[in-house]
Design a protein around this motif. Structure first.
Motif, PDB file in Angstrom:
ATOM      1  N   GLU A  95     -34.470   7.129  27.415  1.00 43.79           N
ATOM      2  CA  GLU A  95     -35.156   7.403  26.103  1.00 43.79           C
ATOM      3  C   GLU A  95     -36.621   6.969  26.353  1.00 43.79           C
ATOM      4  O   GLU A  95     -37.295   7.611  25.696  1.00 43.79           O
ATOM      5  CB  GLU A  95     -35.388   5.240  26.224  1.00 43.79           C
ATOM      6  CG  GLU A  95     -33.627   4.576  25.362  1.00 43.79           C
ATOM      7  CD  GLU A  95     -34.267   2.695  24.908  1.00 43.79           C
ATOM      8  OE1 GLU A  95     -33.416   2.527  24.528  1.00 43.79           O
ATOM      9  OE2 GLU A  95     -34.556   2.668  26.468  1.00 43.79           O
ATOM     10  N   VAL A 112     -24.758   2.878  27.943  1.00 45.04           N
ATOM     11  CA  VAL A 112     -26.365   1.909  27.624  1.00 45.04           C
ATOM     12  C   VAL A 112     -27.098   2.565  28.869  1.00 45.04           C
ATOM     13  O   VAL A 112     -28.096   2.660  29.000  1.00 45.04           O
ATOM     14  CB  VAL A 112     -26.181   1.051  27.804  1.00 45.04           C
ATOM     15  CG1 VAL A 112     -27.255  -0.220  27.577  1.00 45.04           C
ATOM     16  CG2 VAL A 112     -24.602   0.008  26.284  1.00 45.04           C
ATOM     17  N   ILE A 142     -28.244   4.968  21.371  1.00 43.57           N
ATOM     18  CA  ILE A 142     -26.978   3.527  21.833  1.00 43.57           C
ATOM     19  C   ILE A 142     -26.282   3.957  20.740  1.00 43.57           C
ATOM     20  O   ILE A 142     -26.335   4.112  19.298  1.00 43.57           O
ATOM     21  CB  ILE A 142     -27.761   2.392  21.745  1.00 43.57           C
ATOM     22  CG1 ILE A 142     -28.212   1.766  22.657  1.00 43.57           C
ATOM     23  CG2 ILE A 142     -26.847   0.748  21.438  1.00 43.57           C
ATOM     24  CD1 ILE A 142     -28.066   1.613  24.087  1.00 43.57           C
ATOM     25  N   ASP A 143     -25.090   3.384  20.983  1.00 39.37           N
ATOM     26  CA  ASP A 143     -23.752   3.632  19.700  1.00 39.37           C
ATOM     27  C   ASP A 143     -23.856   1.603  18.965  1.00 39.37           C
ATOM     28  O   ASP A 143     -23.270   1.298  19.349  1.00 39.37           O
ATOM     29  CB  ASP A 143     -22.619   4.228  19.846  1.00 39.37           C
ATOM     30  CG  ASP A 143     -21.168   3.743  19.326  1.00 39.37           C
ATOM     31  OD1 ASP A 143     -21.617   3.370  17.293  1.00 39.37           O
ATOM     32  OD2 ASP A 143     -20.563   5.081  19.052  1.00 39.37           O
ATOM     33  N   GLU A 144     -24.629   2.008  18.194  1.00 41.40           N
ATOM     34  CA  GLU A 144     -24.727   0.487  17.714  1.00 41.40           C
ATOM     35  C   GLU A 144     -23.531  -0.024  17.338  1.00 41.40           C
ATOM     36  O   GLU A 144     -23.555  -0.860  17.429  1.00 41.40           O
ATOM     37  CB  GLU A 144     -26.400   0.127  16.728  1.00 41.40           C
ATOM     38  CG  GLU A 144     -27.298   0.424  17.703  1.00 41.40           C
ATOM     39  CD  GLU A 144     -29.253   0.327  16.860  1.00 41.40           C
ATOM     40  OE1 GLU A 144     -28.664   0.028  15.804  1.00 41.40           O
ATOM     41  OE2 GLU A 144     -30.215   0.815  17.137  1.00 41.40           O
ATOM     42  N   ASN A 145     -23.207   0.504  16.271  1.00 41.60           N
ATOM     43  CA  ASN A 145     -21.848   0.583  15.543  1.00 41.60           C
ATOM     44  C   ASN A 145     -20.698   0.074  16.798  1.00 41.60           C
ATOM     45  O   ASN A 145     -19.739  -1.250  16.759  1.00 41.60           O
ATOM     46  CB  ASN A 145     -21.381   1.426  14.693  1.00 41.60           C
ATOM     47  CG  ASN A 145     -22.738   1.866  13.202  1.00 41.60           C
ATOM     48  OD1 ASN A 145     -23.270   1.111  12.854  1.00 41.60           O
ATOM     49  ND2 ASN A 145     -22.423   2.777  13.145  1.00 41.60           N
ATOM     50  N   LEU A 203     -23.809  -5.981  21.322  1.00 38.26           N
ATOM     51  CA  LEU A 203     -25.068  -5.870  20.285  1.00 38.26           C
ATOM     52  C   LEU A 203     -26.096  -6.019  21.487  1.00 38.26           C
ATOM     53  O   LEU A 203     -27.161  -5.495  21.141  1.00 38.26           O
ATOM     54  CB  LEU A 203     -24.763  -5.414  18.849  1.00 38.26           C
ATOM     55  CG  LEU A 203     -25.935  -4.190  18.651  1.00 38.26           C
ATOM     56  CD1 LEU A 203     -26.988  -3.147  19.331  1.00 38.26           C
ATOM     57  CD2 LEU A 203     -26.522  -3.900  16.689  1.00 38.26           C
ATOM     58  N   ASP A 204     -26.331  -7.380  21.242  1.00 38.07           N
ATOM     59  CA  ASP A 204     -27.345  -8.618  21.112  1.00 38.07           C
ATOM     60  C   ASP A 204     -27.413  -8.533  22.833  1.00 38.07           C
ATOM     61  O   ASP A 204     -28.276  -8.874  23.191  1.00 38.07           O
ATOM     62  CB  ASP A 204     -26.983 -10.159  20.741  1.00 38.07           C
ATOM     63  CG  ASP A 204     -25.782 -10.609  21.299  1.00 38.07           C
ATOM     64  OD1 ASP A 204     -24.724  -9.558  21.940  1.00 38.07           O
ATOM     65  OD2 ASP A 204     -25.538 -11.927  21.665  1.00 38.07           O
ATOM     66  N   VAL A 258     -28.068  -5.704  24.421  1.00 38.64           N
ATOM     67  CA  VAL A 258     -29.034  -4.754  24.866  1.00 38.64           C
ATOM     68  C   VAL A 258     -30.649  -4.601  25.186  1.00 38.64           C
ATOM     69  O   VAL A 258     -30.677  -4.984  26.001  1.00 38.64           O
ATOM     70  CB  VAL A 258     -28.428  -3.313  24.153  1.00 38.64           C
ATOM     71  CG1 VAL A 258     -29.374  -2.369  24.003  1.00 38.64           C
ATOM     72  CG2 VAL A 258     -27.077  -2.807  23.467  1.00 38.64           C
ATOM     73  N   LEU A 311     -21.118  -0.618  19.256  1.00 42.44           N
ATOM     74  CA  LEU A 311     -21.114  -2.162  20.181  1.00 42.44           C
ATOM     75  C   LEU A 311     -21.120  -3.261  19.334  1.00 42.44           C
ATOM     76  O   LEU A 311     -21.006  -4.416  20.213  1.00 42.44           O
ATOM     77  CB  LEU A 311     -22.652  -2.029  20.970  1.00 42.44           C
ATOM     78  CG  LEU A 311     -22.895  -0.597  21.954  1.00 42.44           C
ATOM     79  CD1 LEU A 311     -24.178  -0.792  22.906  1.00 42.44           C
ATOM     80  CD2 LEU A 311     -22.279  -0.798  23.290  1.00 42.44           C
ATOM     81  N   LYS A 312     -21.891  -3.189  18.593  1.00 36.51           N
ATOM     82  CA  LYS A 312     -21.871  -4.248  17.525  1.00 36.51           C
ATOM     83  C   LYS A 312     -19.826  -4.913  17.741  1.00 36.51           C
ATOM     84  O   LYS A 312     -19.770  -6.081  17.203  1.00 36.51           O
ATOM     85  CB  LYS A 312     -22.141  -3.531  16.115  1.00 36.51           C
ATOM     86  CG  LYS A 312     -22.591  -4.985  14.990  1.00 36.51           C
ATOM     87  CD  LYS A 312     -23.145  -4.994  13.970  1.00 36.51           C
ATOM     88  CE  LYS A 312     -23.328  -5.753  13.119  1.00 36.51           C
ATOM     89  NZ  LYS A 312     -23.633  -5.631  11.825  1.00 36.51           N
TER      90      LYS A 312
END
Length: 87
Positions: free
Chosen positions: A45, A38, A58-61, A69-70, A72, A63-64
């Protein structure tokens, strides 16, 4: 590999090895790997991106899956200094 030979702790070696693609890790909790991933994304960015070194974000999947993910946006605000000390 070299960090492991030097005797650095496994979580640190893993953070360096997988910080661009943390889903390759077997970690299922908040570890130095996630923190470095992160932080690395936040650091890149606002940079102009090079085609030689593409930026994956970000590797959203992942982190989810970890239920993080929430967090971030909160982490981003903290890094940008947009959160009061009471938050």
């Amino acid at each position: 590999y070299l960090l492991g030979l030097w005797g650095l702790p496994g979580p640190l070696v893993e953070a360096v090895a997988y910080h661009h693609d943390p889903s390759k890790s077997k970690c299922q909790t908040l570890t130095p790997l996630i923190i470095i991933h992160v932080a690395n994304v936040f650091a890149h960015e606002n940079e102009i991106q090079s085609t030689e070194y593409p930026f994956s974000g970000i590797d959203e999947n992942y982190l989810k899956e970890l239920g993080l993910l929430d967090r971030v946006p909160v982490w981003r605000n903290i890094c940008q200094g947009n959160v009061s000390e009471s938050d």
